[in-house]
Motif scaffolding. Structure first.
Motif, PDB file in Angstrom:
ATOM      1  N   LYS A  98       0.837  -1.207   0.000  1.00 22.95           N
ATOM      2  CA  LYS A  98       0.000   0.000   0.000  1.00 22.95           C
ATOM      3  C   LYS A  98       0.867   1.251   0.000  1.00 22.95           C
ATOM      4  O   LYS A  98       0.567   2.230  -0.699  1.00 22.95           O
ATOM      5  CB  LYS A  98      -0.916  -0.009   1.231  1.00 22.95           C
ATOM      6  N   ARG A 101       1.818   2.094  -3.382  1.00 20.59           N
ATOM      7  CA  ARG A 101       0.731   2.590  -4.236  1.00 20.59           C
ATOM      8  C   ARG A 101       0.330   4.029  -3.913  1.00 20.59           C
ATOM      9  O   ARG A 101      -0.178   4.734  -4.780  1.00 20.59           O
ATOM     10  CB  ARG A 101      -0.503   1.692  -4.084  1.00 20.59           C
ATOM     11  N   SER A 103       0.186   7.903  -3.343  1.00 17.63           N
ATOM     12  CA  SER A 103       0.764   8.945  -4.193  1.00 17.63           C
ATOM     13  C   SER A 103       1.560   9.961  -3.383  1.00 17.63           C
ATOM     14  O   SER A 103       1.615   9.905  -2.152  1.00 17.63           O
ATOM     15  CB  SER A 103      -0.357   9.670  -4.944  1.00 17.63           C
ATOM     16  N   VAL A 317      -6.098   5.928  -2.312  1.00 16.87           N
ATOM     17  CA  VAL A 317      -5.086   6.002  -3.365  1.00 16.87           C
ATOM     18  C   VAL A 317      -5.685   6.870  -4.471  1.00 16.87           C
ATOM     19  O   VAL A 317      -6.543   6.428  -5.229  1.00 16.87           O
ATOM     20  CB  VAL A 317      -4.728   4.599  -3.905  1.00 16.87           C
ATOM     21  N   GLU A 320      -4.208   6.085  -9.543  1.00 16.92           N
ATOM     22  CA  GLU A 320      -4.056   4.678  -9.862  1.00 16.92           C
ATOM     23  C   GLU A 320      -4.075   4.488 -11.372  1.00 16.92           C
ATOM     24  O   GLU A 320      -4.593   5.322 -12.128  1.00 16.92           O
ATOM     25  CB  GLU A 320      -5.172   3.853  -9.228  1.00 16.92           C
ATOM     26  N   SER A 321      -3.529   3.370 -11.791  1.00 15.64           N
ATOM     27  CA  SER A 321      -3.541   3.046 -13.207  1.00 15.64           C
ATOM     28  C   SER A 321      -4.962   2.682 -13.622  1.00 15.64           C
ATOM     29  O   SER A 321      -5.654   1.955 -12.902  1.00 15.64           O
ATOM     30  CB  SER A 321      -2.598   1.861 -13.471  1.00 15.64           C
TER      31      SER A 321
END
Length: 582
Positions: A98, A101, A103, A317, A320-321
């Motif tokens: 986490k 991930r 930012s 998050v 994210e992609s």
């Protein structure tokens, strides 16, 4: 309760071992309950009637029961530890994943020491409860209830009268339970602050020593350490008040049982064997209650530590992609900033000025763009939006006509080679640091990138060459050497877009000139952004963009901007005067 139920999710994969531990624990408790009864039979049917064969056989049985119990305790202990370690393993794995991930927005506010405390101390507190405390709590309750039932079955009058102090022990436990929770909550928070202070001091030790601020830092750490000490002593005071009182009431239970038992034996209303068994059973009724205090301690540590871990796991998050992100293979490097504005997440958009406001410009493939501006003008934020370290508050950033938010995130960032202003190197070999973004690079490729960054000759001169280990954060190298290693790392990525954020600020003028000459070849056909304060760093730029307080106020070639009476010309004249005075 909600926290404990969530922790059970992490126990579920080890369900087989939990079941095994519970079964062994139940059998061990039964052995504990049977053992005093065997002792009773030894006295009543062996010693009382002088039947040594019964004494010997029952004594051997008692020894066998204890041996079986010891073997079971080994298996139970192993099972419990395995369950606890599995929970810790999974929690640490999820927490670390986490943290990868989350930012930049999260890390802008998070404290490294607090995160380290949660990854270590808080998770360890959870393990202690899951791996030992929970089972010990269950064992204690089962032992207490089973012992009480056996004693009632054997002599209910002595049992009930002896147990009059039990409610007093439970009352002490209840008061302790209510107060120790907040105490452990404070301890976990203070430990996080102490870790943060320690981490900052060690990371910034060179700054501390440069300003002779050791005494100031000692004072800061001493204050945190004192707070931690005082918080722990408040918790210790609770234990010191509760545990001896519980011991006192437990001792009274023993005294009552012996006194009443003696009276009942004298009246022939209780056998000597039962009296001896009650000695054992009474301990089996008291120790679970005394141990319950320590188990509450362990449970409260976990209950207060687990939410700190879950707080990170539950953090949003915000970048994210996308599920069906576009691949970046074949990316050319056409960049467009279309009406881009940007605020930080915690900014007040009604009263605060944006970091970037209505930015519009286009960059062709292979074009070299210099970005100039005073400190705080938004230069680094501009580049951060390009790599999706942050997302725009309004407007779009496009590469090859596609919004960067539509690209597969890892692919997008691998397509942008960055040499950051604050160079960070890992505690590894120079080879590993250069190949960090491209672990499969050959030695030839690594050396080629190092040569372009003007660092190859220096590395070759080291005793172990590219296998030389550098200290934490690259402390074994000078600032300029670290910057060149970071530059080689970006060059090796061979990305269609290259970002140089003050990439030559820490090198001398001669080295800077050599790096720029080498970069001319690297930048061919590659879209390049150069953020710099030295005008010598942007002499090869095709176009210069000037930012002021988040706005794009000027753009053009070196000559065009020199003819205008703007920021660029003022900076140019200022640096000309500085050079003339040298």
């Amino acid at each position: 309760m909600k926290t404990l139920m969530r922790l059970m999710i992490y126990v579920k994969p080890s369900a087989r071992w939990v079941v095994a531990a519970v079964i062994i624990m139940i059998l061990a408790t039964l052995f504990d309950l049977i053992a005093p009864w065997i002792l009773k039979e030894i006295f009543d049917k062996g010693i009382a009637v002088k039947n040594m064969s019964v004494v010997i056989s029952l004594t051997l049985l008692l020894a066998g029961v204890q041996a079986l119990k010891s073997a079971g305790m080994f298996l139970q202990g192993y099972s419990q530890e395995l369950v606890g370690q599995n929970v810790v393993f999974k929690l640490r794995e999820e927490l670390y994943a986490k943290l990868q991930r989350l930012s930049f927005t999260y890390y802008d506010k998070a404290q490294t020491g607090q995160l380290m405390s949660r990854m270590t101390g808080d998770i360890e507190a959870v393990k202690n409860f899951v791996g030992f405390g929970a089972m010990a709590l269950f064992t204690g309750l089962l032992t207490f209830v089973g012992t009480f039932i056996f004693m009632l079955w054997m002599q209910w009058q002595v049992t009930l009268i002896s147990a009059v102090t039990i409610p007093l022990i439970l009352l002490v436990l209840w008061r302790f339970y209510r107060k120790v929770g907040p105490a452990w909550s404070s301890i976990r928070e203070q430990m996080g602050k102490l870790t943060t202070t320690l981490q900052e001091n060690i990371s910034g030790i060179r700054v501390v020593k440069s300003f002779a601020a050791e005494n100031s830092e000692k004072g800061k750490f001493a204050a945190r350490n004192k707070q931690n000490f005082e918080t722990n002593m408040e918790r210790a005071k609770l234990e010191a008040k509760s545990f001896p009182l519980m011991g006192l009431f437990g001792g009274l239970t023993f005294v009552l049982m012996i006194w009443l038992g003696a009276i009942f034996v004298a009246r022939d209303e209780m056998s000597m064997g039962t009296f001896m068994a009650f000695q054992w059973y009474t301990w089996g009724m008291i120790w679970p209650l005394n141990m319950l205090g320590w188990q509450i301690n362990i449970m409260q540590q976990a209950v207060k530590a687990a939410p700190r871990v879950f707080e990170v796991l539950d953090a949003d998050v915000d970048i994210e992609s996308p599920d069906a992100g576009r691949e970046t293979k074949g990316m050319k490097g056409f960049v467009t900033f279309d009406g881009v504005s940007f605020y930080f997440a915690d900014q007040d958009r009604k009263s605060d000025e944006p970091i970037l406001k209505s930015i519009d410009f286009k960059v062709n493939q292979g074009e070299v763009i210099a970005v100039l501006g005073a400190t705080g003008s938004g230069k680094s934020s501009l580049i951060g939006l390009l790599s999706r370290f942050y997302d725009t508050s309004s407007g779009r950033v496009l590469i090859d006509g596609t919004d960067v938010r539509d690209y597969e995130l890892d692919g997008l960032r691998r397509s942008i080679g960055i040499v950051p202003q604050e160079t960070f190197l890992f505690s590894a070999t120079i080879r590993d640091n250069i190949a960090y973004g491209y672990p499969g690079a050959t030695q030839e490729q690594i050396e080629h990138a190092a040569a372009k960054a003007q660092i190859h000759s220096f590395i070759e001169g080291l005793p172990h060459g590219y296998d030389t280990l550098i200290g934490e954060r690259g402390v074994g190298l000078s600032g300029g050497q670290r910057q060149r290693v970071a530059l080689a790392r970006a060059i090796l990525m061979d990305s269609p877009i290259l970002v140089l954020d003050e990439a030559t600020a820490s090198v001398d003028t001669a080295t800077e000139s050599a790096i720029h000459e080498a970069l001319l070849e690297v930048m061919k056909g590659r879209t390049t952004f150069i953020i710099a304060q030295r005008l010598s760093s942007i002499q090869h730029a095709d176009r210069i963009i000037v930012l002021e307080r988040g706005k794009l106020v000027e753009q053009g070639t070196h000559r065009e901007l020199s003819e205008r009476n703007g920021f660029f010309r003022k900076l140019f004249e200022q640096q000309q005067k500085q050079q003339a005075s040298l």
